[in-house]
Each structure stands twice: as C-alpha cells, then as structure tokens.
Design a protein around this motif. Structure first.
Motif, PDB file in Angstrom:
ATOM      1  N   UNK A   1      36.718  56.201  27.054  1.00 34.72           N
ATOM      2  CA  UNK A   1      36.286  55.599  26.067  1.00 34.72           C
ATOM      3  C   UNK A   1      35.390  56.680  25.003  1.00 34.72           C
TER       4      UNK A   1
ATOM      5  N   UNK B   1      29.541  47.317  29.418  1.00 40.84           N
ATOM      6  CA  UNK B   1      30.643  47.851  30.301  1.00 40.84           C
ATOM      7  C   UNK B   1      30.747  46.848  31.373  1.00 40.84           C
ATOM      8  N   UNK B   2      32.196  46.424  31.450  1.00 39.03           N
ATOM      9  CA  UNK B   2      32.744  45.663  32.409  1.00 39.03           C
ATOM     10  C   UNK B   2      33.296  46.197  33.419  1.00 39.03           C
TER      11      UNK B   2
ATOM     12  N   UNK C   1      32.223  39.847  25.564  1.00 34.79           N
ATOM     13  CA  UNK C   1      33.007  39.667  24.190  1.00 34.79           C
ATOM     14  C   UNK C   1      34.304  39.362  24.331  1.00 34.79           C
ATOM     15  N   UNK C   2      35.002  38.956  25.242  1.00 37.67           N
ATOM     16  CA  UNK C   2      36.380  38.757  25.702  1.00 37.67           C
ATOM     17  C   UNK C   2      36.437  37.224  25.163  1.00 37.67           C
TER      18      UNK C   2
ATOM     19  N   UNK D   1      33.958  42.700  22.363  1.00 35.82           N
ATOM     20  CA  UNK D   1      33.855  43.889  23.335  1.00 35.82           C
ATOM     21  C   UNK D   1      33.121  45.101  22.550  1.00 35.82           C
ATOM     22  N   UNK D   2      32.339  45.522  23.400  1.00 35.48           N
ATOM     23  CA  UNK D   2      31.740  46.931  22.977  1.00 35.48           C
ATOM     24  C   UNK D   2      31.191  47.755  24.154  1.00 35.48           C
ATOM     25  N   UNK D   3      31.462  49.093  23.768  1.00 34.05           N
ATOM     26  CA  UNK D   3      31.202  50.028  24.938  1.00 34.05           C
ATOM     27  C   UNK D   3      29.664  49.837  25.651  1.00 34.05           C
TER      28      UNK D   3
ATOM     29  N   UNK E   1      32.837  36.693  30.876  1.00 31.87           N
ATOM     30  CA  UNK E   1      33.784  37.022  29.521  1.00 31.87           C
ATOM     31  C   UNK E   1      33.024  36.878  28.416  1.00 31.87           C
TER      32      UNK E   1
ATOM     33  N   UNK F   1      32.485  53.085  32.600  1.00 32.03           N
ATOM     34  CA  UNK F   1      31.594  52.701  31.615  1.00 32.03           C
ATOM     35  C   UNK F   1      30.368  53.118  31.512  1.00 32.03           C
TER      36      UNK F   1
ATOM     37  N   UNK G   1      29.788  55.853  28.827  1.00 28.94           N
ATOM     38  CA  UNK G   1      29.230  55.471  27.565  1.00 28.94           C
ATOM     39  C   UNK G   1      27.987  55.039  27.549  1.00 28.94           C
TER      40      UNK G   1
ATOM     41  N   UNK H   1      38.265  57.829  22.818  1.00 29.00           N
ATOM     42  CA  UNK H   1      38.419  56.825  21.773  1.00 29.00           C
ATOM     43  C   UNK H   1      37.262  56.837  20.892  1.00 29.00           C
TER      44      UNK H   1
END
Lengths: 280, 264
Positions: A134, A112-113, A88-89, A107-109, A84, A182, A185, A137
């Motif tokens: 994504x 990918x999680x 970046x969570x 968080x950032x693309x 996590x 993910x 991206x 977005x």
C-alpha cells in the motif's frame, strides 16, 4: 496483556440491548460527530422481482473511535455483506454509510480489510514487500516505507520473518501479515472478516490475544465478524447479534468484562448463554 | 554419487545406448537403409568436420557455428517479438472485456491455421530472407504465449484484486504489481510452449524461405544426398531446442521461487 485497552464507554451497567441511536439529519452529514462509523438504515437487495434476496434490511449502527465491535451471526445472515459495504467493495441498495464523517463510495486504505482467507496476501511478495504494498502504491518515500515497515513488523512480532514468502508461514502468522499490511497505512477502521476461521483452536486463542494487544497499541477502531460465540465475546467491547433472511441486527450486548478475559469464568459463561439463546 | 545414483544414471542411459549400438550394427553390419542411412560413427565424423573443419575440403567443413548462430538469432528474434506482443495483448484481452470483444474473435479465428500455411504470404511480404523466418517464428510462438497469458490474466484472484484496491493501488500499479506477477506462472507455460514451437517453425521457414541457417543446410544436404549432414543437423537442432528450453526453465524457477516455496 491487553488490560490497557481503552474503553470509551462509561463502565456502568448499560442496558444490554439498546434501541437505535438517532444519528443524523435527513440529508446532511451525521450529527453524532463522536462516532467514527455511522450506518443509517442500510439495505442491500440482490436480484430483483420474485427472486430478489434481501441480504440486509434496515441495519443501523454506530461505532465509536477505538471501539471493538464484534458481529455474531450464522452463515448467510448478511454479516459479510455489511462488511463489504463498509469496505467499499459493495454498494448499498438504500441507506447511507459514513466513516470518519465521509460517505463510503469505494475501497480506501483508511478502511483496512483482513480477509478470512490468508491467500489474500500476495504470494509472490515477501512478508516485508506485502506489508509495503500500500505504501508503494501510494508513492511514499523509501525512508518512510522503511520506518513504517520496521515499526509494524515489531508491532505484530514478525521481524525475523520479513524475508519469508507467505507460503513459508503458518496460517496464524499469515493473518498477522494481513493485519500488518493494513495497519501500516493510516488506517482508521479495521474490518476483520472471520480472520481466524481457518485456524485450529489453539492458534485461534493465541491470535485473539495478539489481536487485542495489537489493536490497543495501534489505536484502531475495529469491526470483527465471526460465527464463533466465544470469539465474539472474548474480543468485543460490544457484541451485535445478527439474524438472517433478511439480515438485520437482532440484539446488542455491551461486554463489560475486564480484560484479559477468562473464557471459563462465570460471567463469560452467562454472556455465552445469552448470545447462544439470541442466535436461537 | 551414491550407488543408487549410479544405478539411476545407468537406467537412464540404457535405452539411448542400446539404440545407438543397434543402429551402428544394423547399418554397419547388415547394410540397413540401402546406403542412405549413415552410421552413428559416420555422423560423429561428419559433425567433427562440420564443426571444426580439420582442414577438410568438404563443402560443409567449418560452417557449423555460423549456421547455429544465424538460426539462433532468428529463433530468439521471433520469440522475443512473439513474447512481447503476446504478453501485452494477452494481459489486455484477459483484463478488459472491451478489448476481449475486439480481439478475441480474430485470435480464435487465426489460431487454428497452421503457421506453415502462412509460408506463401510470408514470402510475398518479406521475400526470401531472414525476415520471413523471424515472421513465421513470431507468428507461431505468439499463439501459445497470448492464449496462456489471457488465461493467467483472467484467473487473477478476486481476493488479490480487492486487496490491491483496498490498499490504494491505481490501475497501472495494479497491472504491474498484481496482474502481471499473478499471471506469471501461466505466462511462463506459454513461453515454454512458444519456444518449442519456435524451433519447429524456424526449420520450416529456413527450408523454404531462407538461404542460410540449420534448416537450409539440412534441406540442402538432401539434394547432395548427404544424409550424414542431415542427421548431424537434426542432432544440433535437438540440442539447441533442449538447451534453450533448459535456460527458460531455469529462468522460470528463479522467477517463481514464491510459487514453489515450501517450509525452508
């Protein structure tokens, strides 16, 4: 099927348990520019005072580009906390995390999680629309969205399911969609949080083979968390064993077995015994 | 249809049919109701005249469609206002603690007040006329819509929030593509409750605050002791309520294909 997975390591018998690598100077960016992920003395404490829980205490870890690192540990050892923070969570209490030379602040693309629960897909979107989330977005062009979607659908082998809703797919296929959304991206680091934990043994084995194939083709760097010993050995170039209370990396094992790996082989079994004894 | 389908239809029609026959016999043969209760046959005759006129000199002849259109417009006007305001405010209250701090108390304080209690103020502000009816309908339908939207917005899955952030969704994109669809099943429940209430409030409003529409005709017929018109109006309102609900349910199941989708 995955024998071409590039291994960055020299195929020599490295010491299975290594010490920490010197990674960076005190304040500047990480010195080891070849490493994609640099984690320095990471601590995460929840709460304060006498009730404080040390989820992570001094984790230091580097991951090379295109490396597949698996983290094996019992429930509650802090492995999800580590993931996590990388995603970046969550933010560290102390210590630093760099991915691709940049400090992780959210968080950032690029990171990918793939979550353990495939309910993380958006149930109101079809497979194709989930994958495109994504890109939409990020305001990508219609043409780019179409091209990338069709490429990634082909990569994960779900082309004929693009108009289905997640509920209409099996658990394994849903996780393939979660991987695809993910990968579509510009993902540098794939963070997989026990993605196959909910699957039955047969589909799990099948998904592991597919994952190796997909990751080698996509050229991602991977951190895979699991509490399944066989899975950790089958997938990883390098296996980290974590212990809890407080969470820290207890041991590191280079896995030099050729791919595709045979989980019934003598060498595999030797590693299994070693990992199990480390888990204690 | 197969035999079992016919049997099922027969079972479903049995109680309504027996009720109508019993009503006809009790009123027509035994004079139940002291002359104030019309027989079903008389109601059908009245409805025919009310709807089609048939060149009758009855004061209600041929005025039905006009009343239906007038009332429906008020219901849908009020319901649309309630839906728009309810969904927007509900999403804001459900997703923002600060907005919730400001708006939650006033919503919770006003919610238990029966909307019929607002009739006097509705007359003061909007006078005798359609605006009063639209206001009362909107106010009544607002509460179920806003409450259910708040609940839906508060229960957006943490996994979906994380997924959206991880995939780079900015707040507005996340609101429209994650919060709204995720709350949709709950919002539609609120809309359905609100639409049901809309018809109730429309009739109340038209009885006291407007000089046209089905509620007005129904109440006015009482003064002329036209109980046959009252029953025909009751049936009309029931049918309109049923049809608008069916339309909303059809819309819901279209919008929520993903929600009920199974192996297919």
């Amino acid at each position: 099927m995955a024998s071409e997975l590039p291994s960055v390591h020299a195929p020599v018998a490295a010491a299975p348990v290594r010490g920490q690598r010197p990674a960076s100077s005190e304040n500047g960016p990480p010195l080891a520019a070849t490493d994609l992920v640099v984690i320095e003395n990471l601590c995460r404490t929840y709460g304060a005072g006498t009730t404080a829980v040390r989820a992570l205490a001094g984790v230091t870890l580097n991951i090379r580009p295109r490396e597949f690192v698996t983290i094996l540990g019992p429930s509650g050892c802090g492995k999800s906390t580590l993931l996590n923070i990388l995603a970046g969570f969550d933010a560290p209490t102390s210590g630093r995390v760099f991915v691709g030379g940049e400090r992780v602040t959210g968080p950032s693309p690029a990171r990918g999680v793939v979550f353990q629960d495939s309910a993380a897909l958006f149930p109101w979107l079809t497979v194709a629309r989930n994958i495109q989330f994504g890109l939409r977005a990020g305001g990508r062009s219609a043409e780019e969205i179409r091209e990338r979607t069709s490429k990634v659908l082909k990569l994960v082998g779900l082309r004929e399911f693009s108009d289905k809703f997640p509920k209409q797919l099996s658990g394994g296929m849903r996780q393939l969609v979660a991987i695809a959304r993910v990968l579509v991206m510009d993902v540098q680091l794939l963070l997989l949080d026990e993605p196959f934990a909910a699957l039955d043994a047969i589909s799990r084995q099948h998904m592991q083979e597919q994952l190796i194939d997909i990751c080698s083709k996509a050229g991602t760097t991977n951190l895979f968390i699991t509490h399944n010993v066989d899975e950790a050995i089958y997938l990883g170039d390098r296996l980290l064993v974590m212990s809890g209370r407080p969470g820290s990396i207890k041991a590191e094992i280079e896995i030099l077995l050729p791919r595709p790996r045979n989980i019934a082989s003598i060498d595999f079994n030797a590693l299994r015994g070693k990992a199990l004894s480390l888990l204690g | 249809m197969r035999t079992s389908d016919w049997m099922r239809l027969a079972r479903r029609l049995a109680v309504p049919a027996v009720t109508v026959v019993l009503w006809q016999v009790l009123v027509g043969v035994f004079g139940w109701g002291g002359g104030f209760v019309p027989t079903p046959i008389a109601v059908v005759e009245t409805a025919g005249v009310w709807i089609f006129g048939f060149g009758s000199s009855d004061r209600y002849a041929g005025t039905w469609l006009n009343a239906v259109i007038t009332s429906s417009q008020r219901v849908f006007g009020g319901f649309l206002v309630a839906s728009a305001v309810g969904i927007v405010l509900g999403m804001l209250v459900g997703r923002s603690k600060i907005v919730a701090d400001y708006l939650d108390p006033i919503i919770q304080l006003l919610r238990p007040v029966p909307v019929s209690a607002w009739v006097p103020f509705s007359l003061v502000f909007f006078g005798i006329g359609p605006a009063s009816a639209v206001f009362l309908v909107a106010l009544g339908a607002f509460f179920p819509v806003v409450m259910n939207t708040i609940s839906g917005a508060r229960h957006v899955s943490e996994l979906h929030l994380r997924s959206a952030r991880m995939l780079g969704a900015q707040p507005w994109f996340a609101a429209m593509r994650v919060f709204l669809p995720s709350s949709l099943p709950s919002i539609l429940v609120g809309l359905r409750l609100g639409l049901g209430l809309s018809w109730v409030l429309l009739i109340v409003a038209e009885m006291v605050a407007v000089k046209s529409g089905l509620g007005y005709e129904l109440w006015n017929a009482y003064y002329y002791a036209r109980m046959d018109v009252i029953v025909a109006a009751m049936v009309t309102i029931g049918m309109l309520g049923f049809l608008s609900d069916a339309a909303l349910v059809a819309l819901s199941s279209r919008l929520l294909v993903w929600h009920e989708a199974t192996d297919q």
